[in-house]
Design an enzyme around this catalytic site. Structure first.
Site, PDB file in Angstrom:
ATOM      1  N   SER A   1      60.717 -36.491 -75.573  1.00 61.39           N
ATOM      2  CA  SER A   1      61.782 -37.400 -75.987  1.00 61.39           C
ATOM      3  C   SER A   1      61.411 -37.908 -77.361  1.00 61.39           C
ATOM      4  O   SER A   1      60.235 -37.851 -77.750  1.00 61.39           O
ATOM      5  CB  SER A   1      61.876 -38.573 -74.998  1.00 61.39           C
ATOM      6  OG  SER A   1      62.668 -39.627 -75.515  1.00 61.39           O
TER       7      SER A   1
ATOM      8  N   TYR B   1      57.881 -45.112 -69.538  1.00 61.80           N
ATOM      9  CA  TYR B   1      58.514 -43.892 -70.048  1.00 61.80           C
ATOM     10  C   TYR B   1      57.908 -43.488 -71.388  1.00 61.80           C
ATOM     11  O   TYR B   1      57.552 -42.316 -71.599  1.00 61.80           O
ATOM     12  CB  TYR B   1      60.016 -44.129 -70.199  1.00 61.80           C
ATOM     13  CG  TYR B   1      60.825 -42.907 -70.550  1.00 61.80           C
ATOM     14  CD1 TYR B   1      61.184 -41.986 -69.567  1.00 61.80           C
ATOM     15  CD2 TYR B   1      61.252 -42.674 -71.850  1.00 61.80           C
ATOM     16  CE1 TYR B   1      61.945 -40.875 -69.872  1.00 61.80           C
ATOM     17  CE2 TYR B   1      62.011 -41.560 -72.174  1.00 61.80           C
ATOM     18  CZ  TYR B   1      62.357 -40.670 -71.183  1.00 61.80           C
ATOM     19  OH  TYR B   1      63.108 -39.558 -71.492  1.00 61.80           O
TER      20      TYR B   1
END
Length: 267
Positions: A143, A156
């Site tokens: 990401s 995350y």
């Protein structure tokens, strides 16, 4: 065009979104697809049928709870018995947002397990087999938040930064395997920014409603905070990049973390 005839790809989290788009791209190049994810029988059947229609000679579902190492081992064992993964795409991921002070420990454990530890377990099983064959591709879906920080996303961000680092180590360890002719063994990350998936649909709808129901304006407003292009990526675009990374021509592209983020991470 990339020809993956005779290759087998395991794509985790491939029942929807980016994972399904990657699986579809690989199927279109002739790869067998080991489908994985969380879904009902009807969805699993539809996805496997769709991948066969896209060009895959075989598409079968393999179960495995990525939060549990023994289940990951069982997943890799089952795929190994099916022929083994020439291509491994670690796409499955979960997220829970909130301040560090309020983040439940079980949420931290689950997010790290699915987004990072599972990739370690799958790579540990798959990479030696790839090395024996002289060809292998690991594509880890990280990401932009594997490259930069973001508030309220501690687990995350930590997991995705860890995935980028782990991928660099694996890339170095296997860099000399194989040849340009065989394709070698490479490990890379793709780091998407805003991508049109069901995960962000509620955010888009909320912004659109605040702007009189104009969806395009809602998207532009949402993306203006981070993504300079103010355009989202389509999952198929991530699929196209993953497919190119699997081509033998990409034998010297390894250890990278490629942003697909409209300029987010260059600011």
């Amino acid at each position: 065009m990339t020809d993956l005839t005779g290759k087998t790809a395991l794509v985790t989290g491939s029942l929807q979104g980016i994972g399904l788009a990657i699986a579809t791209a690989l199927a279109g190049a002739g790869a067998r697809i080991a489908v994985h994810g969380i879904g009902g029988d009807a969805q699993i059947h539809e996805v496997c049928e769709g991948l066969r229609a896209a060009g895959s000679p075989q598409a079968e579902f393999f179960a495995g709870d990525l939060r549990q190492p023994d289940r990951v081992d069982a997943l890799m064992g089952a795929v190994g018995a099916w022929g083994g993964a020439d291509i491994l795409v670690n796409n499955a991921g979960i997220q829970q947002t909130g301040p560090l002070a309020d983040m439940p420990r079980d949420a931290w454990d689950a997010i790290l397990a699915v987004n990072l530890s599972a990739a370690f377990h799958t790579m540990q099983a798959a990479l030696p087999v790839m090395a024996d064959r002289g060809y292998g591709r690991v594509v880890n879906i990280a990401s932009v938040q594997g490259l930069v920080g973001s508030i309220h996303k501690g687990p995350y961000v930590a997991a995705k930064h860890g995935l980028v680092g782990l991928s660099k180590v694996a890339a170095l360890e296997y860099a000399a395997v194989g040849s340009a002719r065989t394709g070698g063994v490479t490990v890379n990350c793709i780091c998407p920014g805003w991508t049109e998936t069901t995960l962000i649909t509620p955010q888009i709808e909320a912004r659109a409603e605040a702007l009189g129901g104009d969806r395009d304006k809602g998207i532009a407003d949402l993306l203006s905070e981070k993504q300079p292009s103010r355009r989202m990526s389509d999952p198929s675009e991530i699929g196209a990049l993953a497919l190119w990374l699997c081509d033998p021509v990409a034998h010297n592209v390894t250890g990278t973390a490629i942003p697909v983020d409209g300029g987010w991470t260059v600011q």
